[in-house]
Design an enzyme around this catalytic site. Structure first.
Site, PDB file in Angstrom:
ATOM      1  CG  ASN A  33      22.196 -46.845 -74.021  1.00 31.98           C
ATOM      2  OD1 ASN A  33      21.486 -47.565 -74.731  1.00 31.98           O
ATOM      3  ND2 ASN A  33      23.455 -46.586 -74.295  1.00 31.98           N
ATOM      4  CD1 TRP A  34      17.323 -49.925 -70.368  1.00 30.69           C
ATOM      5  CD2 TRP A  34      15.630 -51.001 -71.373  1.00 30.69           C
ATOM      6  NE1 TRP A  34      16.215 -49.807 -69.572  1.00 30.69           N
ATOM      7  CE2 TRP A  34      15.159 -50.446 -70.164  1.00 30.69           C
ATOM      8  CE3 TRP A  34      14.735 -51.701 -72.179  1.00 30.69           C
ATOM      9  CZ2 TRP A  34      13.844 -50.608 -69.740  1.00 30.69           C
ATOM     10  CZ3 TRP A  34      13.426 -51.858 -71.756  1.00 30.69           C
ATOM     11  CH2 TRP A  34      12.980 -51.316 -70.548  1.00 30.69           C
ATOM     12  CE  LYS A  35      25.565 -49.222 -73.119  1.00 32.49           C
ATOM     13  NZ  LYS A  35      26.967 -49.279 -72.776  1.00 32.49           N
ATOM     14  CG  HIS A  70      26.893 -45.151 -77.065  1.00 37.58           C
ATOM     15  ND1 HIS A  70      27.844 -46.143 -76.964  1.00 37.58           N
ATOM     16  CD2 HIS A  70      26.409 -44.952 -75.809  1.00 37.58           C
ATOM     17  CE1 HIS A  70      27.916 -46.531 -75.700  1.00 37.58           C
ATOM     18  NE2 HIS A  70      27.059 -45.831 -74.975  1.00 37.58           N
ATOM     19  CD  GLU A 122      28.387 -49.647 -76.051  1.00 40.21           C
ATOM     20  OE1 GLU A 122      27.183 -49.764 -76.371  1.00 40.21           O
ATOM     21  OE2 GLU A 122      28.773 -49.653 -74.864  1.00 40.21           O
ATOM     22  CD  GLU A 164      27.770 -42.409 -72.460  1.00 40.59           C
ATOM     23  OE1 GLU A 164      27.010 -42.726 -71.544  1.00 40.59           O
ATOM     24  OE2 GLU A 164      27.895 -43.093 -73.489  1.00 40.59           O
ATOM     25  N   GLY A 187      30.936 -49.309 -68.923  1.00 41.40           N
ATOM     26  CA  GLY A 187      30.830 -50.741 -68.670  1.00 41.40           C
ATOM     27  C   GLY A 187      32.029 -51.342 -67.961  1.00 41.40           C
ATOM     28  CB  SER A 235      31.017 -47.221 -64.429  1.00 43.94           C
ATOM     29  OG  SER A 235      31.588 -48.123 -65.362  1.00 43.94           O
ATOM     30  N   GLY A 292      23.874 -46.907 -68.550  1.00 44.75           N
ATOM     31  CA  GLY A 292      23.818 -48.164 -69.285  1.00 44.75           C
ATOM     32  C   GLY A 292      23.429 -49.305 -68.360  1.00 44.75           C
ATOM     33  N   GLY A 293      24.417 -50.093 -67.950  1.00 43.27           N
ATOM     34  CA  GLY A 293      24.183 -51.307 -67.164  1.00 43.27           C
ATOM     35  C   GLY A 293      23.212 -51.128 -66.002  1.00 43.27           C
TER      36      GLY A 293
HETATM   37  P1  PGA Z   1      27.420 -48.043 -68.479  1.00 40.79           P
HETATM   38  O1  PGA Z   1      27.139 -47.516 -69.945  1.00 40.79           O
HETATM   39  O2  PGA Z   1      26.543 -47.254 -67.550  1.00 40.79           O
HETATM   40  O3  PGA Z   1      27.052 -49.489 -68.519  1.00 40.79           O
HETATM   41  O4  PGA Z   1      28.879 -47.820 -68.210  1.00 40.79           O
HETATM   42  C1  PGA Z   1      26.906 -46.162 -70.182  1.00 40.79           C
HETATM   43  C2  PGA Z   1      26.628 -45.939 -71.644  1.00 40.79           C
HETATM   44  O5  PGA Z   1      27.231 -46.621 -72.474  1.00 40.79           O
HETATM   45  O6  PGA Z   1      25.804 -45.091 -71.999  1.00 40.79           O
END
Ligand code: PGA
Length: 238
Positions: free
Chosen positions: A7-9, A92, A94, A161, A167, A201, A222-223
Site C-alpha cells: 500500500n503505497w498510499k 483503511h 486513514e 490493522e 506508521g 509497521s 505501508g511504509g
Molecule cells: P505501515 O502502514 O506499514 O506504514 O504501518 C500499513 C498500512 O497502513 O496499511
C-alpha cells in the site's frame, strides 16, 4: 496462498513506480511464485506498475461509494476494474479517520466493489484509545458488521490493522495479532474463502515471526513497501 499487498498510499511518482516494477520483475524473473503479490499504487501510477506478465496484481487504495456520474474527484469500482485492478482496499483507518468514512459508506463501497467483480481488502482495527479501554474486540465486532451484506461465498480479504501500529514502528506482537485474528475468524466463520492479513509497521525484521506465529495469510504493508527490497524480503523473495 499467502498474499502480500504493498500500500503505497500517497507516495511515488510514475518514474519511481516504473523503476520499482522493473526491479520487482527482475527479482522474480521466471520463478513460479508460491506467494501472491499485489501493489496498490496511487491511481496515477497504476499503468506504470502493471506487470504484463501478471506476476503481481494491481489494487486500488480507495473507491467511490457511487456507481458513476457527477462525483468530481471520485473513481468508481468499474473504473478500477477497467484500469486492471483485482483488489480494492476498503475501510483503511486513514479513510475512516481522516475522511470520516463510516460503516454505512463502507458497506456501499463494498457493494460497488462486488458489482465490479473486484475483491475487497477490508481493513479493521482498534485505536490506541479503544485498546486502552479494553474495547479491541468490540471494535472489531462493530467493524465486521459492515460485512453482513457481503456475499459469504465470494473471496474476501480482511486486514487486521490496529491503528496504533500503523506508521508508528510499534508493531503488534504475534500474540496480539493471533487473538484478533481468532476473533475475526469466529465472526466471519460463514465465509467460504477468507484470507486474513496483518498490517501495521511490518518490516523484513518482524515479518517472519509474525507469519509463523500469528495465524495470518500475509500482510498489508505501508511504509516498508515503498522499498522494493523490503517488500520483496517481507514476501520472502530474494
Ligand atoms: P505501515 O502502514 O506499514 O506504514 O504501518 C500499513 C498500512 O497502513 O496499511
Amino acid at each position: 496462498m499467502n498474499l502480500f499487498v504493498a500500500n503505497w498510499k500517497m507516495n511515488m511518482q510514475r518514474a519511481g513506480a516504473r523503476a520499482y516494477a522493473e526491479e520487482l520483475g527482475r527479482r522474480i524473473g521466471e520463478r513460479a511464485l508460491s506467494v501472491e503479490l499485489s501493489i496498490a499504487p496511487p491511481l496515477t501510477a497504476l499503468d506504470a506498475v502493471r506487470d504484463p506478465r501478471g506476476r503481481w496484481s494491481l489494487a486500488g487504495q480507495n473507491v467511490s461509494s457511487e456507481t458513476e456520474g457527477a462525483y468530481t474527484g471520485e473513481v468508481s469500482a468499474r473504473q478500477l476494474a477497467d484500469a486492471g485492478c483485482r483488489y480494492v482496499i476498503v475501510g483503511h483507518s486513514e479513510r475512516r479517520r481522516i475522511f470520516g468514512e463510516d460503516g454505512k459508506v463502507l458497506a456501499a463501497k463494498l457493494a460497488q466493489v462486488r458489482a465490479a467483480r473486484l475483491t475487497p481488502i477490508y481493513c479493521v482495527g482498534e485505536t490506541q484509545d479503544e485498546r486502552t479501554r479494553g474495547l479491541s474486540t468490540a471494535t472489531l465486532t462493530r467493524q465486521a458488521e459492515t460485512l453482513h451484506g457481503d456475499p459469504p461465498d465470494l473471496q474476501l480479504v480482511v486486514a487486521y490493522e490496529p491503528v496504533w501500529a500503523i506508521g508508528t514502528g510499534n508493531v503488534a506482537t504475534p500474540d496480539d495479532c493471533a487473538a484478533a485474528g481468532q476473533h475475526l475468524r469466529g465472526l466471519l466463520s460463514n465465509r467460504r474463502d477468507l484470507r486474513l492479513l496483518y498490517g501495521g509497521s511490518v518490516t523484513p525484521e518482524n515479518a517472519g515471526a509474525m507469519l509463523k506465529n500469528a495465524g495470518i495469510d500475509g500482510f498489508l504493508v505501508g511504509g516498508a513497501s515503498l522499498s522494493v527490497s523490503s517488500f520483496a524480503a517481507i514476501a520472502g523473495l530474494p
